[in-house]
Design an enzyme around this catalytic site. Structure first.
Site: not given
Length: 409
Positions: A89, A136
């Site tokens: 990410k 998340d």
């Protein structure tokens, strides 16, 4: 072959498999280049490779596992060390923050020195911009890291089931954390609402009606990881098993491989938790389909109930198959990697090992193998998208800390 894990809870019978009858063959469609393209990858790679600490992540050979599964090779791209953030990410969220800040500063001032922005020399100008997102865990960490690197303020929205360990990891990058009720998709809507009320800029890894530009940049950043993997391989992969979630990562991989190899692109299998399988259900329905509920899966990075609007067309046209796996399969795969029995000792997080768990399940079903053309000549590429991003949870699952596993590798 005998199934790798003797525990019935992780057998192929606990997985589901769907061949994608809508898959298109041939060259990469021109229409998709407006979303993801090689030209976009080149722009992203130029920026990302300039950041302090950039280095390609390792590509491990799981040779013992390959022999056990009856394939020629299994390679695992280990993203656990990416920029010290613990996951792939870091490539997407921070790059999207950069692109957003460049556009906003250009709008305000008429021009912007992008090299100075990328190097963190425009923090005084950037500090008046607030970026936010729902997460998340891993995407929010990347956005917070990028905001700190370039000088912007960050506010990160976490839904109720995100662990406090993940929240604290985000706070360490100077971001404000806001807790929301409901699931991930509820937190996406709340972030959008609060941002609109306050004049903030949403940097989301999913897209929805009226919000598509920033997620393109997020996905384009992921292509750096794919290009690194291809550069490290002796021969192109024949198969890729990749994690699902909202579909951004899988779409980025499909786009890069499809444009690179055209009609010879690998067979790509999208793997999701059975408790949060919005992409699998979308493939079944033939259109984007949301799944409801608390989406309570240990694979927290994929606890998503709604496909990304711009990712789904790429998956619908480019994926060979869709799979779901049970939580126990991910846990057993984490333990397998930590043991070294696969041929390399790797710290793989709950969401990061899903593609490997899917491969193991598919290899254990003769009809699935046949449908995918998975045989003794197959070369499988996997993207281990996270390491121990929740260290306490990792230690409980594996029985050792990530540091202990790495020390014994």
């Amino acid at each position: 072959m005998t199934y790798l894990f003797p525990n019935p809870a992780v057998s192929p019978a606990k997985a589901a498999f769907l061949v994608n009858a809508a898959r298109k063959k041939g060259p990469y469609p021109e229409a998709f280049k407006a979303t993801l393209s090689h030209a976009g990858y080149v722009r992203a790679a130029k920026v990302i490779s300039s950041w302090p600490g950039y280095a390609p992540t390792p590509l491990a050979s799981l040779s013992t596992l390959a022999e056990r599964l009856g394939v020629a090779a299994v390679h695992y791209k280990d993203e656990g060390g990416r920029f010290g953030l613990g996951s792939f990410k870091a490539l997407g969220g921070a790059y999207a923050v950069f692109r957003l800040l460049a556009a906003e500063l250009r709008r305000r001032d008429g021009s912007v020195d992008e090299a100075a922005l990328a190097a963190g020399r425009l923090k005084e100008a950037a500090r008046t911009v607030t970026v936010c997102c729902a997460t998340d865990g891993n995407h929010g960490r990347s956005v917070a890291w990028g905001a700190r690197m370039f000088g912007a303020r960050a506010v990160i929205f976490l839904h109720a089931s995100v662990s406090e360990g993940r929240a604290e990891a985000i706070r360490r990058y100077g971001a404000e954390v806001v807790r929301t009720s409901g699931n991930y998709d509820d937190s996406v809507r709340e972030a959008d609402r609060i941002a609109a009320a306050n004049g903030w800029f949403v940097v989301s890894d999913t897209s929805y009606p009226g919000y598509t530009d920033v997620p393109r940049d997020v996905m384009q950043g992921y292509a750096v990881m794919v290009a690194e993997a291809l550069g490290a391989l002796d021969a192109p992969p024949s198969h890729v098993f990749i994690q699902g979630g909202v579909g951004g990562l899988a779409a980025a991989i499909i786009a890069h491989l499809w444009e690179a190899y055209g009609a010879d692109m690998p067979a790509i299998v999208v793997v999701e938790p059975d408790k949060a399988a919005c992409l699998y259900e979308s493939a079944r329905a033939g259109k984007p389909t949301a799944v409801a509920g608390d989406l309570d899966t240990v694979m927290a990075g994929m606890a998503c109930g709604e496909p990304s609007l711009i990712a789904w067309p790429l998956l619908a046209s480019g994926a060979s198959a869709f799979m779901t796996i049970a939580d126990q399969a991910a846990l057993a795969t984490m333990q397998l990697l930590a043991s070294g029995a696969a041929g390399a000792t790797i710290v793989g997080g709950e969401s990061g090992v899903a593609g490997l768990a899917g491969l193991i399940a598919a290899a254990g079903q003769p009809d699935w193998r046949q449908a995918l053309g998975l045989d003794s000549a197959s070369r499988v590429l996997l993207f281990g998208s996270e390491g121990d991003t929740d260290p306490d949870l990792y230690a409980r699952i594996v029985g050792r800390t990530g540091d202990a596993v790495r020390a014994g590798a």
